[in-house]
Design a protein around this motif. Structure first.
Motif, PDB file in Angstrom:
ATOM      1  N   HIS A 249      17.266  29.299  -8.191  1.00 51.39           N
ATOM      2  CA  HIS A 249      17.102  28.387  -7.056  1.00 51.39           C
ATOM      3  C   HIS A 249      18.419  28.269  -6.313  1.00 51.39           C
ATOM      4  N   LEU A 250      18.353  28.242  -4.987  1.00 48.36           N
ATOM      5  CA  LEU A 250      19.553  28.015  -4.182  1.00 48.36           C
ATOM      6  C   LEU A 250      20.072  26.601  -4.445  1.00 48.36           C
ATOM      7  N   THR A 251      21.367  26.473  -4.679  1.00 52.55           N
ATOM      8  CA  THR A 251      21.952  25.163  -4.944  1.00 52.55           C
ATOM      9  C   THR A 251      22.321  24.430  -3.662  1.00 52.55           C
ATOM     10  N   ARG A 252      22.332  25.158  -2.544  1.00 56.71           N
ATOM     11  CA  ARG A 252      22.644  24.586  -1.235  1.00 56.71           C
ATOM     12  C   ARG A 252      22.094  25.539  -0.182  1.00 56.71           C
ATOM     13  N   ASP A 253      22.041  25.104   1.053  1.00 55.48           N
ATOM     14  CA  ASP A 253      21.627  25.992   2.130  1.00 55.48           C
ATOM     15  C   ASP A 253      22.628  27.136   2.265  1.00 55.48           C
ATOM     16  N   PRO A 254      22.156  28.358   2.540  1.00 54.93           N
ATOM     17  CA  PRO A 254      23.100  29.466   2.762  1.00 54.93           C
ATOM     18  C   PRO A 254      24.026  29.147   3.931  1.00 54.93           C
ATOM     19  N   GLU A 255      25.282  29.502   3.786  1.00 53.32           N
ATOM     20  CA  GLU A 255      26.283  29.245   4.825  1.00 53.32           C
ATOM     21  C   GLU A 255      26.493  30.526   5.618  1.00 53.32           C
ATOM     22  N   LEU A 256      25.900  30.580   6.821  1.00 54.15           N
ATOM     23  CA  LEU A 256      25.949  31.764   7.672  1.00 54.15           C
ATOM     24  C   LEU A 256      27.184  31.716   8.566  1.00 54.15           C
ATOM     25  N   LYS A 257      27.957  32.808   8.558  1.00 55.77           N
ATOM     26  CA  LYS A 257      29.133  32.944   9.414  1.00 55.77           C
ATOM     27  C   LYS A 257      29.137  34.346   9.999  1.00 55.77           C
ATOM     28  N   TYR A 258      29.997  34.555  10.974  1.00 56.80           N
ATOM     29  CA  TYR A 258      30.153  35.870  11.585  1.00 56.80           C
ATOM     30  C   TYR A 258      31.619  36.275  11.542  1.00 56.80           C
ATOM     31  N   THR A 259      31.870  37.539  11.245  1.00 61.29           N
ATOM     32  CA  THR A 259      33.237  38.049  11.245  1.00 61.29           C
ATOM     33  C   THR A 259      33.705  38.182  12.687  1.00 61.29           C
ATOM     34  N   ALA A 260      34.984  38.514  12.870  1.00 59.57           N
ATOM     35  CA  ALA A 260      35.554  38.656  14.207  1.00 59.57           C
ATOM     36  C   ALA A 260      34.832  39.733  15.017  1.00 59.57           C
ATOM     37  N   ASN A 261      34.308  40.752  14.354  1.00 60.78           N
ATOM     38  CA  ASN A 261      33.590  41.803  15.090  1.00 60.78           C
ATOM     39  C   ASN A 261      32.090  41.563  15.162  1.00 60.78           C
TER      40      ASN A 261
END
Length: 148
Positions: A10-22
């Motif tokens: 089970h996920l323990t938290r919401d996924p943390e979506l980020k984007y790299t510089a490119n």
């Protein structure tokens, strides 16, 4: 060499979506995976495993999974290290996820509140093979000469 990992948790938290510089998408999350045994008190313990996923699967995971969602992942273990602000070497071990599968249906309450674009919803449903069986309604003739 073999470095394969398969986990269900089970996920323990919401996924943390980020984007790299490119512009490459990446999401980090943690899975709570139950151990196969109970402790001396009769309680089941869990391991909390840090995971990272990249590109389109990262965006898909962030759109469809949230804290508490049961998912299965496949990938590989990776270790890395860096120097923190206190000039201490920090070592990180994580699972780099190659693929994932949602393992439970959305509840009717969450489906009625779901307002994702239709295209993503259809793409997800087309790729979710959990309820589709390729042999449904057909008779298979399996001989007794199987090698196993």
């Amino acid at each position: 060499m073999i470095n394969n990992v398969t986990l269900v948790g089970h996920l323990t938290r919401d996924p943390e979506l980020k984007y790299t510089a490119n512009g490459t998408a990446t999401a980090t999350f943690s899975l709570a995976v139950n151990r196969n045994f109970t402790n001396q008190s009769g309680e089941r313990e869990a391991d909390f495993i840090n995971c990272v996923i990249w590109r389109k699967p990262a965006e898909t995971l962030a759109n469809y999974a949230h804290k508490g969602t049961l998912i299965g992942v496949t990938g590989r273990i990776q270790t890395r290290n860096y120097e923190n602000q206190q000039r201490q070497r920090v070592y990180v071990t994580e699972v780099v996820v190659k693929d994932f599968q949602l393992l439970e249906k959305k509840s009717s309450e969450s489906q009625s509140n779901y307002n994702a674009p239709e295209q993503h919803s259809n793409d997800f449903q087309a790729n979710n093979h959990a309820n589709n069986t390729p042999f449904e309604g057909s008779n298979l003739d399996i001989s007794d000469d199987l090698p196993f």
